[in-house]
Design an enzyme around this catalytic site. Structure first.
Site, PDB file in Angstrom:
ATOM      1  N   HIS A 133       0.839  -1.199   0.000  1.00 52.72           N
ATOM      2  CA  HIS A 133       0.000   0.000   0.000  1.00 52.72           C
ATOM      3  C   HIS A 133       0.873   1.247   0.000  1.00 52.72           C
ATOM      4  CE1 HIS A 133       0.812  -0.547   4.264  1.00 52.72           C
ATOM      5  NE2 HIS A 133       0.263   0.619   4.565  1.00 52.72           N
ATOM      6  N   HIS A 141       1.111   3.992   1.900  1.00 52.71           N
ATOM      7  CA  HIS A 141       1.545   4.771   3.067  1.00 52.71           C
ATOM      8  C   HIS A 141       3.073   4.933   3.021  1.00 52.71           C
ATOM      9  CE1 HIS A 141      -2.287   4.045   5.668  1.00 52.71           C
ATOM     10  NE2 HIS A 141      -2.348   5.188   5.004  1.00 52.71           N
ATOM     11  N   ASP A 165       5.557   4.879   5.012  1.00 56.76           N
ATOM     12  CA  ASP A 165       6.521   3.968   5.643  1.00 56.76           C
ATOM     13  C   ASP A 165       6.689   2.671   4.851  1.00 56.76           C
ATOM     14  OD1 ASP A 165       3.815   3.542   6.560  1.00 56.76           O
ATOM     15  OD2 ASP A 165       4.565   2.191   8.109  1.00 56.76           O
ATOM     16  N   HIS A 166       5.961   2.556   3.755  1.00 56.82           N
ATOM     17  CA  HIS A 166       6.100   1.367   2.910  1.00 56.82           C
ATOM     18  C   HIS A 166       6.697   1.681   1.540  1.00 56.82           C
ATOM     19  CE1 HIS A 166       3.711  -1.390   5.558  1.00 56.82           C
ATOM     20  NE2 HIS A 166       3.405  -0.211   6.067  1.00 56.82           N
ATOM     21  N   HIS A 187      -7.547  -1.521   5.358  1.00 61.06           N
ATOM     22  CA  HIS A 187      -6.560  -0.628   5.965  1.00 61.06           C
ATOM     23  C   HIS A 187      -6.882   0.853   5.741  1.00 61.06           C
ATOM     24  CE1 HIS A 187      -2.890   0.410   7.884  1.00 61.06           C
ATOM     25  NE2 HIS A 187      -2.298   0.883   6.812  1.00 61.06           N
ATOM     26  N   ASP A 209      -0.539  -3.936   5.731  1.00 61.98           N
ATOM     27  CA  ASP A 209      -1.217  -3.526   6.963  1.00 61.98           C
ATOM     28  C   ASP A 209      -2.709  -3.808   6.831  1.00 61.98           C
ATOM     29  OD1 ASP A 209       1.276  -2.528   7.381  1.00 61.98           O
ATOM     30  OD2 ASP A 209       0.659  -0.457   7.748  1.00 61.98           O
ATOM     31  N   HIS A 217       5.809  -5.350  11.570  1.00 62.68           N
ATOM     32  CA  HIS A 217       5.131  -4.060  11.744  1.00 62.68           C
ATOM     33  C   HIS A 217       4.850  -3.831  13.231  1.00 62.68           C
ATOM     34  CE1 HIS A 217       2.327  -0.725  10.625  1.00 62.68           C
ATOM     35  NE2 HIS A 217       3.093  -0.664   9.563  1.00 62.68           N
TER      36      HIS A 217
HETATM   37 ZN    ZN Z   1      -0.194   1.570   6.513  1.00 56.73          ZN
END
Ligand code: ZN
Length: 309
Positions: free
Chosen positions: A63, A65, A67-68, A142, A213, A271
């Protein structure tokens, strides 16, 4: 086949954990490495390992976001300087193409290899590669579109039954190679031997499920069904079920419940929130083990071999 965890933290980097990234090493099988997510500084994490970026042939993004994905432009650019000439494929949700193209365009980054970006269908689907490997993906829960991936290795041909061949006094030599491929071969003494009769049954290929996530949801179980390894987030401890739901994440218990219901062989929890250290970390793993005993809370740089059945 190995799982090599490069970043196991949630949201922001901490001293103990970098943000999300995971390498599925298929060096013996394909001489390739497939990367799942690429949080900021993933390329720095890679420097601490024996992974060579040019071996990375596919990157799957769960996804969008930060942090990914914030490590992607850096890793893609550096791969050019590290002898990466082979084509690289990136898969991810809608938007991944713009994110990469625009980052590279405005930083005037030129790649020495061809980059193929595929935006996946929201409702899920199946990717089938030439070498027989398959990747199924489905949306999880998510808040934004987040995929889970199920990687399936093709079945492996059964081993040659050497002891049986010896019983028939078939001499060792190049002929064994032909028989191993299931061919019919004529011996010097005139006998015909069919390799098919001297092969053990096919061995089932391995299944590895890597989820983005997510809240506790049904699609996780569909993707994880009888997998050899399941990688599931555990952002919260068991007591925080309400909070996990509110923030679209999972607890240790929920991850373990998915593993149990799906009859997987091993569960890897990642995570992990930076709030959990020392004893609290052990507790998180214990919680998962109380529901699914073969649970492992992973740390950055942990490596796990996935054995054949
Ligand atoms: Zn996320």
């Amino acid at each position: 086949m190995k799982l090599h965890f490069l970043g196991t933290g949630a949201g922001i980097p901490s001293r103990q954990r970098n943000v999300s990234s995971l390498a599925l090493k298929l060096l013996d099988e394909l001489n390739e490495i497939w990367l799942f997510d690429c949080g900021e500084a993933t390329q720095h994490q890679i420097l601490e390992t024996t992974i060579r970026p040019r071996k990375i042939t596919k990157i799957f993004i769960t996804h969008l976001h930060g942090d990914h994905i914030f490590g992607l432009p850096g890793l893609l650019s550096s791969r050019s300087f590290q002898g990466g000439e082979d084509c690289l494929e990136v898969y991810g949700p809608k938007g991944i193409k713009d994110f990469i193209k625009i980052s590279l365009k405005y930083s005037k980054s030129k790649l020495a290899y061809s980059l193929k970006i595929t935006e996946l269908v929201d409702r899920g689907g199946e990717l089938i590669f030439d070498n027989g490997w398959k990747v199924n993906y489905l949306p999880l829960e998510h808040g934004i579109l987040s995929f889970g991936y199920r990687v399936e290795e093709p079945d492996l041909p059964g081993q040659l039954l050497v002891e049986e061949l010896k019983k028939f006094e078939i001499p060792n030599g190049p002929i064994y190679g032909q028989l191993k491929r299931g061919e019919r071969v004529q011996l010097e003494d005139g006998r015909w031997i069919d390799g098919q009769n001297f092969l053990a049954p096919d061995r089932p290929g391995r299944i590895v499920t890597i989820l983005g996530d997510t809240r506790y949801c049904q699609n996780s179980k569909v993707l994880a069904r009888k997998a050899n390894a399941l990688v599931h987030e555990a952002t919260h401890e068991a007591a925080e079920e309400k909070m996990a739901r509110a923030y679209y994440h999972s607890t240790s218990h929920q991850a373990a419940q998915v593993a149990k219901d799906s009859q997987v062989e091993a569960l890897y929890l990642n995570h992990i929130s930076a709030r959990y250290l020392g004893k609290a970390l052990k507790q998180l793993e214990k919680e998962a083990c109380s529901i699914f005993p073969n649970s492992h809370l992973v740390n950055d740089f942990d490596e796990y071999k996935i054995p054949l059945n």
